[in-house]
Design a protein around this motif. Structure first.
Motif, PDB file in Angstrom:
ATOM      1  N   ILE A   4       0.835  -1.206   0.000  1.00  0.00           N
ATOM      2  CA  ILE A   4       0.000   0.000   0.000  1.00  0.00           C
ATOM      3  C   ILE A   4       0.868   1.254   0.000  1.00  0.00           C
ATOM      4  N   ARG A   5       1.895   1.265   0.851  1.00  0.00           N
ATOM      5  CA  ARG A   5       2.758   2.460   0.925  1.00  0.00           C
ATOM      6  C   ARG A   5       3.521   2.691  -0.371  1.00  0.00           C
ATOM      7  N   LEU A   6       3.939   1.614  -1.022  1.00  0.00           N
ATOM      8  CA  LEU A   6       4.637   1.764  -2.300  1.00  0.00           C
ATOM      9  C   LEU A   6       3.692   2.365  -3.338  1.00  0.00           C
ATOM     10  N   HIS A   7       2.471   1.895  -3.356  1.00  0.00           N
ATOM     11  CA  HIS A   7       1.487   2.431  -4.299  1.00  0.00           C
ATOM     12  C   HIS A   7       1.246   3.914  -4.033  1.00  0.00           C
ATOM     13  N   GLU A   8       1.087   4.288  -2.770  1.00  0.00           N
ATOM     14  CA  GLU A   8       0.885   5.692  -2.405  1.00  0.00           C
ATOM     15  C   GLU A   8       2.100   6.545  -2.768  1.00  0.00           C
ATOM     16  N   LEU A   9       3.284   5.993  -2.559  1.00  0.00           N
ATOM     17  CA  LEU A   9       4.513   6.717  -2.875  1.00  0.00           C
ATOM     18  C   LEU A   9       4.616   6.982  -4.376  1.00  0.00           C
ATOM     19  N   ILE A  10       4.349   5.968  -5.167  1.00  0.00           N
ATOM     20  CA  ILE A  10       4.432   6.130  -6.625  1.00  0.00           C
ATOM     21  C   ILE A  10       3.441   7.186  -7.096  1.00  0.00           C
ATOM     22  N   GLU A  11       2.233   7.162  -6.566  1.00  0.00           N
ATOM     23  CA  GLU A  11       1.219   8.146  -6.940  1.00  0.00           C
ATOM     24  C   GLU A  11       1.667   9.563  -6.574  1.00  0.00           C
ATOM     25  N   ALA A  12       2.222   9.736  -5.361  1.00  0.00           N
ATOM     26  CA  ALA A  12       2.668  11.060  -4.920  1.00  0.00           C
ATOM     27  C   ALA A  12       3.848  11.548  -5.750  1.00  0.00           C
ATOM     28  N   VAL A  13       4.762  10.667  -6.111  1.00  0.00           N
ATOM     29  CA  VAL A  13       5.913  11.044  -6.933  1.00  0.00           C
ATOM     30  C   VAL A  13       5.436  11.493  -8.315  1.00  0.00           C
ATOM     31  N   ARG A  14       4.471  10.788  -8.868  1.00  0.00           N
ATOM     32  CA  ARG A  14       3.937  11.168 -10.180  1.00  0.00           C
ATOM     33  C   ARG A  14       3.215  12.507 -10.111  1.00  0.00           C
ATOM     34  N   GLU A  15       2.469  12.743  -9.032  1.00  0.00           N
ATOM     35  CA  GLU A  15       1.717  13.990  -8.895  1.00  0.00           C
ATOM     36  C   GLU A  15       2.622  15.197  -8.678  1.00  0.00           C
ATOM     37  N   THR A  16       3.664  15.027  -7.855  1.00  0.00           N
ATOM     38  CA  THR A  16       4.496  16.168  -7.463  1.00  0.00           C
ATOM     39  C   THR A  16       5.757  16.326  -8.300  1.00  0.00           C
ATOM     40  N   GLY A  17       6.215  15.250  -8.907  1.00  0.00           N
ATOM     41  CA  GLY A  17       7.489  15.289  -9.617  1.00  0.00           C
ATOM     42  C   GLY A  17       8.677  15.319  -8.676  1.00  0.00           C
ATOM     43  N   LYS A  18       8.428  15.027  -7.392  1.00  0.00           N
ATOM     44  CA  LYS A  18       9.485  15.032  -6.377  1.00  0.00           C
ATOM     45  C   LYS A  18       9.767  13.601  -5.932  1.00  0.00           C
TER      46      LYS A  18
END
Length: 129
Positions: A37-51
Motif C-alpha cells: 500500500i505504501r509503495l502504491h501511495e509513494l508512486i502516486e505522490a511522486v507522479r503527482e508532485t514530480g518530487k
C-alpha cells in the motif's frame, strides 16, 4: 576419512530463504500488505508532485531470553517519506490597521471604467505580392 560435509548438505545449510517469503509471513502478512500500500501511495505522490520519496524498512531480530538463541522475536518498522503537493499561495496586502486585504489599500480605485466590446476579426484575407 574426510571431515568435510558433502556438497549437497552444505548447499542446503547455506541456501537463503527468499526474503519475499519472510515479508509475506511477518506479522501475519500485515508487513507485506503495508509495504504494498505504501509503495502504491509513494508512486502516486511522486507522479503527482514530480518530487522524490522513499520507503524504509527496519527489521529488528532479538533472541528470546532463556533459549538457545534459535528462538527469536522479529519486529518491523516501516517509515515513508512521501512528497507533498505544494498548497496554493495567496497574495494579500496589510492595511494600516494590520489586517489582511485582497486589494492593496494604497492603490487608488479607478472609477468610470467600462467594458469595451471586442472588434470582430476580418473575415476576408488578402495576400501580399
Amino acid at each position: 576419512m574426510s571431515t568435510t560435509k558433502p556438497a549437497a548438505e552444505e548447499s542446503k545449510e547455506r541456501a537463503a530463504r527468499p526474503f519475499a517469503v519472510f515479508l509475506q509471513e511477518q506479522s501475519g502478512g500485515q508487513l507485506h500488505d503495508e509495504l504494498s500500500i505504501r509503495l502504491h501511495e509513494l508512486i502516486e505522490a511522486v507522479r503527482e508532485t514530480g518530487k522524490a520519496g522513499a520507503i524504509a524498512l527496519k527489521i529488528d531480530v532479538k533472541p528470546i531470553a532463556g533459549t538457545d538463541g534459535r528462538t527469536v522475536t522479529v519486529t518491523d518498522t516501516v517509515t515513508s517519506k512521501v512528497p507533498k503537493t505544494e498548497r496554493p499561495k495567496s497574495i494579500f496586502f496589510v492595511d494600516d490597521t494590520g489586517n489582511l486585504s485582497r486589494t492593496d489599500p494604497r492603490q487608488p480605485v479607478i472609477t468610470g471604467l467600462r467594458e469595451v466590446e471586442p472588434t470582430p476579426a476580418p473575415t476576408q484575407l488578402r495576400s501580399a505580392k
